[in-house]
Design an enzyme around this catalytic site. Sequence first.
Site, mmCIF file in Angstrom:
data_model
loop_
_atom_site.group_PDB
_atom_site.id
_atom_site.type_symbol
_atom_site.label_atom_id
_atom_site.label_comp_id
_atom_site.label_asym_id
_atom_site.label_seq_id
_atom_site.Cartn_x
_atom_site.Cartn_y
_atom_site.Cartn_z
ATOM 1 N N LYS A 32 102.810 -33.260 -27.580
ATOM 2 C CA LYS A 32 101.588 -33.736 -28.035
ATOM 3 C C LYS A 32 100.836 -34.420 -27.138
ATOM 4 O O LYS A 32 101.118 -35.480 -26.437
ATOM 5 C CB LYS A 32 101.891 -34.620 -29.378
ATOM 6 C CG LYS A 32 100.718 -35.175 -29.874
ATOM 7 C CD LYS A 32 101.021 -35.953 -31.144
ATOM 8 C CE LYS A 32 101.165 -37.516 -31.009
ATOM 9 N NZ LYS A 32 99.874 -38.293 -30.519
ATOM 10 N N ASP A 58 96.026 -34.438 -30.247
ATOM 11 C CA ASP A 58 96.030 -35.273 -30.970
ATOM 12 C C ASP A 58 94.727 -36.440 -30.929
ATOM 13 O O ASP A 58 95.024 -37.631 -30.318
ATOM 14 C CB ASP A 58 97.339 -36.160 -31.055
ATOM 15 C CG ASP A 58 97.338 -37.388 -32.420
ATOM 16 O OD1 ASP A 58 96.602 -37.170 -33.041
ATOM 17 O OD2 ASP A 58 98.264 -38.224 -32.340
ATOM 18 N N LYS A 60 92.274 -37.240 -32.793
ATOM 19 C CA LYS A 60 91.827 -37.828 -34.236
ATOM 20 C C LYS A 60 90.410 -38.132 -34.194
ATOM 21 O O LYS A 60 89.762 -39.379 -34.254
ATOM 22 C CB LYS A 60 92.765 -39.390 -34.295
ATOM 23 C CG LYS A 60 93.980 -39.370 -34.400
ATOM 24 C CD LYS A 60 94.925 -40.600 -34.889
ATOM 25 C CE LYS A 60 96.136 -40.362 -34.970
ATOM 26 N NZ LYS A 60 96.929 -40.323 -33.368
ATOM 27 N N ASP A 63 83.747 -38.585 -36.685
ATOM 28 C CA ASP A 63 82.419 -38.981 -36.300
ATOM 29 C C ASP A 63 81.523 -38.018 -37.334
ATOM 30 O O ASP A 63 82.139 -37.557 -38.054
ATOM 31 C CB ASP A 63 82.112 -38.694 -34.935
ATOM 32 C CG ASP A 63 80.915 -39.170 -34.267
ATOM 33 O OD1 ASP A 63 79.877 -39.419 -34.986
ATOM 34 O OD2 ASP A 63 80.973 -39.550 -33.003
ATOM 35 N N THR A 113 100.130 -44.183 -39.853
ATOM 36 C CA THR A 113 101.283 -44.433 -40.095
ATOM 37 C C THR A 113 101.925 -45.997 -39.924
ATOM 38 O O THR A 113 102.681 -46.586 -40.115
ATOM 39 C CB THR A 113 102.689 -43.372 -39.466
ATOM 40 O OG1 THR A 113 102.257 -43.259 -38.199
ATOM 41 C CG2 THR A 113 102.688 -42.176 -40.105
ATOM 42 N N ARG A 202 108.306 -42.614 -28.981
ATOM 43 C CA ARG A 202 109.138 -43.614 -28.206
ATOM 44 C C ARG A 202 110.627 -43.323 -28.311
ATOM 45 O O ARG A 202 111.272 -43.569 -27.385
ATOM 46 C CB ARG A 202 108.835 -44.833 -28.742
ATOM 47 C CG ARG A 202 107.556 -45.606 -28.092
ATOM 48 C CD ARG A 202 106.815 -46.602 -28.757
ATOM 49 N NE ARG A 202 106.148 -46.173 -30.303
ATOM 50 C CZ ARG A 202 105.325 -47.042 -30.701
ATOM 51 N NH1 ARG A 202 105.118 -48.229 -30.482
ATOM 52 N NH2 ARG A 202 104.894 -46.350 -31.855
HETATM 53 O O1 C5P Z 1 106.256 -43.517 -30.482
HETATM 54 P P1 C5P Z 1 106.187 -42.949 -31.680
HETATM 55 O O2 C5P Z 1 107.220 -41.993 -32.186
HETATM 56 O O3 C5P Z 1 105.818 -43.893 -32.954
HETATM 57 O O4 C5P Z 1 104.654 -42.081 -31.548
HETATM 58 C C1 C5P Z 1 104.110 -41.548 -32.823
HETATM 59 C C2 C5P Z 1 102.739 -40.691 -32.175
HETATM 60 O O5 C5P Z 1 102.150 -40.040 -33.210
HETATM 61 C C3 C5P Z 1 101.732 -41.400 -31.142
HETATM 62 O O6 C5P Z 1 101.368 -40.480 -30.342
HETATM 63 C C4 C5P Z 1 100.695 -41.743 -32.349
HETATM 64 O O7 C5P Z 1 99.497 -41.698 -31.632
HETATM 65 C C5 C5P Z 1 100.531 -40.453 -33.286
HETATM 66 N N1 C5P Z 1 100.262 -40.626 -34.810
HETATM 67 C C6 C5P Z 1 100.844 -41.659 -35.584
HETATM 68 N N2 C5P Z 1 100.231 -41.800 -36.830
HETATM 69 C C7 C5P Z 1 99.454 -41.051 -37.195
HETATM 70 C C8 C5P Z 1 98.973 -39.735 -36.362
HETATM 71 C C9 C5P Z 1 99.451 -39.827 -34.999
HETATM 72 O O8 C5P Z 1 101.840 -42.319 -35.170
HETATM 73 N N3 C5P Z 1 98.911 -41.063 -38.593
#
Ligand code: C5P
Length: 223
Positions: A32, A58, A60, A63, A113, A202
């Site tokens: 991603k 991603d 997002k 607009d 999230t 992460r």
């Molecule tokens: O590090 P972690 O597993 O929390 O990363 C989650 C990834 O998913 C990040 O790149 C974040 O931008 C993305 N994301 C998110 N929540 C969303 C959509 C995308 O955390 N609703």
Amino acid sequence: MSAASKIIVALDVPSGEKALELAKQVDPAWVKVGLELFCSEGPALVEKLAQNYSVMLDLKLHDIPATVASAVKQVDRLGAKMLTIHCSGGEEMMQAAASSTSSMDILGVTVLTSMDEADLSAVGDGGYPQTLVKKRAKLALQHLAGVVCSPLEAALVRQLSSETLIVTPGVRPNATATDDQKRVATPASAIANGASYLVIGRAIRNASDPSKAFRRIVEQLGG
Ligand code: C5P
């Protein structure tokens, strides 16, 4: 579909060099590219990654419909397979995005999230995250290939459609370190709840051995 091919590794790193290194080390089917990497490296890196991996872009987008449509057309040629927009941009925006690509599945982010009930209420979206996710998912499913939601809401979206793509970030293998995520679950429960793909950042990137962390998650999902 194998467990490994359901994991989308978030390359949330500041440079193309680091992103390519992480992708090479972990060797997933999916990667991603999010805002940090896209802002730093731009479209060229997406094209490069798309030669070896399936790419979820991603961005997002959020607009007015015409602007989102033009942006989608610009990234349609890069080889990414999925692109995200925010459902909160409205139905017309979702339609404009979907009709501006011939190569990507457009996914609607329902509710970030990282937001819980109190965060939503503070920005005027009162109510439970689940209620908002359901409302936005219903709208999104009329126009888009799928949605992004928390693993906690995957089951309620799956009830709306057996075929739609459900991509869940907020995945934590041991459910301890949640960082800035507030609506989290383990990889196994995300899949059990109906997720098609899991986005994991992460928990893999910050592991002392990212490749091992990835393989351990695949094992947890049954290989
Ligand atoms: O590090 P972690 O597993 O929390 O990363 C989650 C990834 O998913 C990040 O790149 C974040 O931008 C993305 N994301 C998110 N929540 C969303 C959509 C995308 O955390 N609703």
